[in-house]
Scaffold this motif. Structure first.
Motif, mmCIF file in Angstrom:
data_model
loop_
_atom_site.group_PDB
_atom_site.id
_atom_site.type_symbol
_atom_site.label_atom_id
_atom_site.label_comp_id
_atom_site.label_asym_id
_atom_site.label_seq_id
_atom_site.Cartn_x
_atom_site.Cartn_y
_atom_site.Cartn_z
ATOM 1 N N ASP A 3 0.847 -1.186 0.000
ATOM 2 C CA ASP A 3 0.000 0.000 0.000
ATOM 3 C C ASP A 3 0.891 1.247 0.000
ATOM 4 O OD1 ASP A 3 -2.146 1.700 0.239
ATOM 5 O OD2 ASP A 3 -2.433 1.331 2.368
ATOM 6 N N SER A 4 0.507 2.260 -0.757
ATOM 7 C CA SER A 4 1.347 3.463 -0.873
ATOM 8 C C SER A 4 1.482 4.200 0.455
ATOM 9 C CB SER A 4 0.804 4.392 -1.951
ATOM 10 O OG SER A 4 -0.480 4.851 -1.606
ATOM 11 N N THR A 5 0.462 4.137 1.322
ATOM 12 C CA THR A 5 0.576 4.810 2.616
ATOM 13 C C THR A 5 1.599 4.113 3.504
ATOM 14 O OG1 THR A 5 -1.300 3.572 3.474
ATOM 15 C CG2 THR A 5 -1.753 5.749 2.575
ATOM 16 N N VAL A 6 1.664 2.777 3.425
ATOM 17 C CA VAL A 6 2.655 2.034 4.199
ATOM 18 C C VAL A 6 4.053 2.387 3.709
ATOM 19 C CG1 VAL A 6 3.531 -0.264 4.743
ATOM 20 C CG2 VAL A 6 1.070 0.148 4.714
ATOM 21 N N MET A 7 4.238 2.443 2.412
ATOM 22 C CA MET A 7 5.544 2.797 1.855
ATOM 23 C C MET A 7 5.942 4.212 2.256
ATOM 24 S SD MET A 7 6.753 0.183 0.421
ATOM 25 C CE MET A 7 8.120 0.888 -0.455
ATOM 26 N N GLN A 8 4.988 5.124 2.258
ATOM 27 C CA GLN A 8 5.274 6.510 2.646
ATOM 28 C C GLN A 8 5.707 6.571 4.106
ATOM 29 O OE1 GLN A 8 5.463 8.703 0.383
ATOM 30 N NE2 GLN A 8 5.967 10.414 1.686
ATOM 31 N N GLU A 9 5.043 5.792 4.970
ATOM 32 C CA GLU A 9 5.427 5.748 6.380
ATOM 33 C C GLU A 9 6.834 5.186 6.544
ATOM 34 O OE1 GLU A 9 2.544 3.712 8.759
ATOM 35 O OE2 GLU A 9 0.902 4.887 7.927
ATOM 36 N N LEU A 10 7.160 4.144 5.803
ATOM 37 C CA LEU A 10 8.498 3.566 5.875
ATOM 38 C C LEU A 10 9.552 4.553 5.387
ATOM 39 C CD1 LEU A 10 7.826 -0.060 4.612
ATOM 40 C CD2 LEU A 10 8.345 0.659 6.952
ATOM 41 N N ARG A 11 9.257 5.280 4.335
ATOM 42 C CA ARG A 11 10.213 6.263 3.807
ATOM 43 C C ARG A 11 10.447 7.409 4.776
ATOM 44 N NH1 ARG A 11 7.312 5.688 -1.602
ATOM 45 N NH2 ARG A 11 8.633 4.229 -2.706
ATOM 46 N N SER A 12 9.441 7.751 5.578
ATOM 47 C CA SER A 12 9.588 8.878 6.499
ATOM 48 C C SER A 12 10.279 8.493 7.805
ATOM 49 C CB SER A 12 8.221 9.488 6.804
ATOM 50 O OG SER A 12 7.414 8.555 7.500
ATOM 51 N N ARG A 20 18.668 -0.384 6.419
ATOM 52 C CA ARG A 20 19.106 -0.809 5.097
ATOM 53 C C ARG A 20 20.472 -0.241 4.713
ATOM 54 N NH1 ARG A 20 13.873 -0.876 5.676
ATOM 55 N NH2 ARG A 20 12.587 -2.397 4.586
ATOM 56 N N GLY A 21 21.139 0.382 5.695
ATOM 57 C CA GLY A 21 22.490 0.894 5.472
ATOM 58 C C GLY A 21 22.545 2.219 4.745
ATOM 59 N N MET A 22 21.472 2.991 4.793
ATOM 60 C CA MET A 22 21.440 4.285 4.104
ATOM 61 C C MET A 22 21.064 5.389 5.078
ATOM 62 S SD MET A 22 19.521 3.236 0.552
ATOM 63 C CE MET A 22 18.160 2.350 1.288
ATOM 64 N N SER A 23 21.261 6.622 4.662
ATOM 65 C CA SER A 23 20.811 7.782 5.426
ATOM 66 C C SER A 23 19.504 8.275 4.843
ATOM 67 C CB SER A 23 21.841 8.905 5.361
ATOM 68 O OG SER A 23 23.046 8.491 5.942
ATOM 69 N N SER A 24 18.643 8.775 5.720
ATOM 70 C CA SER A 24 17.349 9.275 5.242
ATOM 71 C C SER A 24 17.547 10.580 4.480
ATOM 72 C CB SER A 24 16.397 9.488 6.413
ATOM 73 O OG SER A 24 16.774 10.622 7.152
ATOM 74 N N PRO A 25 16.642 10.906 3.591
ATOM 75 C CA PRO A 25 16.750 12.163 2.841
ATOM 76 C C PRO A 25 16.822 13.395 3.747
ATOM 77 C CG PRO A 25 15.117 10.749 1.819
ATOM 78 C CD PRO A 25 15.524 10.093 3.107
ATOM 79 N N LEU A 26 16.121 13.375 4.869
ATOM 80 C CA LEU A 26 16.181 14.519 5.784
ATOM 81 C C LEU A 26 17.576 14.665 6.396
ATOM 82 C CD1 LEU A 26 12.757 14.179 7.628
ATOM 83 C CD2 LEU A 26 13.403 15.800 5.846
ATOM 84 N N GLU A 27 18.199 13.546 6.732
ATOM 85 C CA GLU A 27 19.558 13.604 7.264
ATOM 86 C C GLU A 27 20.542 14.114 6.220
ATOM 87 O OE1 GLU A 27 19.632 10.045 10.528
ATOM 88 O OE2 GLU A 27 19.745 9.503 8.409
ATOM 89 N N ILE A 28 20.381 13.683 5.008
ATOM 90 C CA ILE A 28 21.257 14.145 3.930
ATOM 91 C C ILE A 28 21.072 15.640 3.709
ATOM 92 C CG2 ILE A 28 21.718 13.971 1.451
ATOM 93 C CD1 ILE A 28 21.068 10.963 1.746
ATOM 94 N N ASP A 29 19.833 16.111 3.764
ATOM 95 C CA ASP A 29 19.582 17.556 3.644
ATOM 96 C C ASP A 29 20.303 18.322 4.749
ATOM 97 O OD1 ASP A 29 18.019 17.216 1.414
ATOM 98 O OD2 ASP A 29 16.114 17.346 2.497
ATOM 99 N N ARG A 30 20.243 17.812 5.992
ATOM 100 C CA ARG A 30 20.921 18.480 7.102
ATOM 101 C C ARG A 30 22.431 18.507 6.899
ATOM 102 N NH1 ARG A 30 18.760 15.071 11.308
ATOM 103 N NH2 ARG A 30 16.613 15.067 10.657
#
Length: 54
Positions: A3-12, A20-30
């Motif tokens: 479900d797209s809402t579940v994916m959106q929650e996971l992305r946030s 998964r060994g990555m940084s979130s987009p918000l962290e990269i922005d900071r």
């Protein structure tokens, strides 16, 4: 397909990115903002004078 809402929650959620060994987009922005010096005071700070010992 998920479900797209579940994916959106996971992305946030930063923990899901870290899991998964990555940084979130918000962290990269900071990181980018801090390295570009956007919104940083023109006054000197302790970091301008002291560096960590190697």
């Amino acid at each position: 397909m998920r479900d797209s809402t579940v994916m959106q929650e996971l992305r946030s959620d930063p923990l899901e990115w870290h899991r998964r060994g990555m940084s979130s987009p918000l962290e990269i922005d900071r990181i980018v903002i801090s390295r570009l010096g956007i919104g940083v005071s023109a006054d000197p700070t302790y970091a301008d004078f002291f560096q960590a010992a190697a």
